[in-house]
Write a protein that holds these residues in place. Structure first.
Motif, PDB file in Angstrom:
ATOM      1  N   PHE A 108       4.828  45.638  31.840  1.00 10.30           N
ATOM      2  CA  PHE A 108       6.080  44.950  31.816  1.00 10.30           C
ATOM      3  C   PHE A 108       6.542  44.717  33.079  1.00 10.30           C
ATOM      4  CE2 PHE A 108      10.387  44.395  30.860  1.00 10.30           C
ATOM      5  CZ  PHE A 108      10.699  43.813  29.720  1.00 10.30           C
TER       6      PHE A 108
ATOM      7  N   SER B 206       8.685  39.269  31.497  1.00 11.01           N
ATOM      8  CA  SER B 206       8.161  39.889  30.280  1.00 11.01           C
ATOM      9  C   SER B 206       9.355  39.980  29.015  1.00 11.01           C
ATOM     10  CB  SER B 206       7.623  41.399  30.304  1.00 11.01           C
ATOM     11  OG  SER B 206       6.291  41.467  31.284  1.00 11.01           O
TER      12      SER B 206
ATOM     13  N   THR C   8       4.465  41.109  27.365  1.00  9.04           N
ATOM     14  CA  THR C   8       3.475  41.961  28.402  1.00  9.04           C
ATOM     15  C   THR C   8       2.397  41.201  28.926  1.00  9.04           C
ATOM     16  OG1 THR C   8       2.594  43.252  26.750  1.00  9.04           O
ATOM     17  CG2 THR C   8       4.401  44.202  27.590  1.00  9.04           C
TER      18      THR C   8
END
Length: 264
Positions: free
Chosen positions: A213, A225, A230
């Motif tokens: 992340f 993110s 991600t």
């Protein structure tokens, strides 16, 4: 505000790889076949050896240089330029940075395979990676969540695995209404920006295995993110560690105070 790089480009890695292979083949061909043949013909005729044609000569002369650049850029260190402000104040528009390419393992020069595992990202690292939405583009952000971490962002304050990241208000950022804070992420102390006029985007998220992340230090001016998800481990390119050059576009001169600065 995106934070992609307009350096020579991900496609340049493929171009450099092809050039290395082509010039390498020409070098080997000339070294072990064509050059001995030219010398043999010249010896029989009692003359000087003929010169190689321009293409073979190009490969012979440039292969060592191209191969050295290819190996250095692929496995050791790679330069990038910062064209946008999503990592302000850590990185600014016009900064030229170096990225450690082996910090997270030796990877194939072209493609996503890993040749040797040497390390993994740590919380707080500033990382260059391939943009998941368009892998031809390179982004830079700070690692906020590792695989399995629970990231919570409420009232513009980060909590990771139940630990609140401390923030110290430093004042306004260069006379603007944007506020500058000093944030401590498990010993990684860095500055961030927050715009009080922008409403908070509260969320809680658990990072999947094999993913990371990422967030920009310019918290209200970063595409990260929070918006596009991600980053897969295979897309990591390396850890940013040094500003080797910085150009102040407004003043049309180098920003000398930033040159040589380490990146945290």
């Amino acid at each position: 505000m995106s934070s992609f790089f307009t350096h020579i480009g991900t496609d340049f890695a493929s171009i450099l790889f092809v050039l290395t292979i082509v010039t390498g083949v020409l070098w080997v061909l000339d070294r072990f076949k064509l050059e001995p043949a030219r010398k043999s013909v010249a010896a029989a005729a009692g003359t000087e050896p003929a010169k190689a044609n321009w293409l073979v000569d190009f490969g012979r002369q440039f292969f060592p240089v191209i191969a050295a650049v290819f190996l250095l850029r692929s496995f050791v260190v790679e330069p990038f330029r910062i064209p946008s402000g999503s990592m302000i104040p850590t990185l600014r528009v016009g900064d030229f940075i170096l990225v450690n390419r082996f910090a997270y393992g030796l990877r194939c020069p072209v493609g996503d395979c890993k040749l040797l595992a040497l390390g993994e990202p740590k919380r707080g690292d500033v990382v260059v990676f391939r943009y998941p939405v368009d892998p031809k583009m390179d982004f830079i952000k700070r690692v906020i969540g590792l695989p399995g971490d629970t990231v919570r962002y409420v009232g513009k304050q980060l909590t990771v695995n139940g630990q609140l990241l401390s923030q110290e208000l430093l004042g306004e950022f260069e006379g603007s209404p944007v506020l500058r804070y000093r944030e401590d992420y498990q010993g990684v102390v860095h500055e961030i920006l927050q715009n009080p006029d922008r409403p908070p985007q509260d969320f809680e998220f658990t990072v999947p295995e094999g993913q990371y992340f990422m967030m920009g230090d310019n918290r209200d001016g970063s595409s990260d993110s929070r918006y596009w998800g991600t980053v897969p481990e295979a897309y990591l390119k390396g850890r940013a560690f040094l500003i080797w050059m910085s150009w102040d576009a407004e003043a049309s001169r180098p920003a000398l105070s930033r040159i040589g600065g380490s990146i945290r």
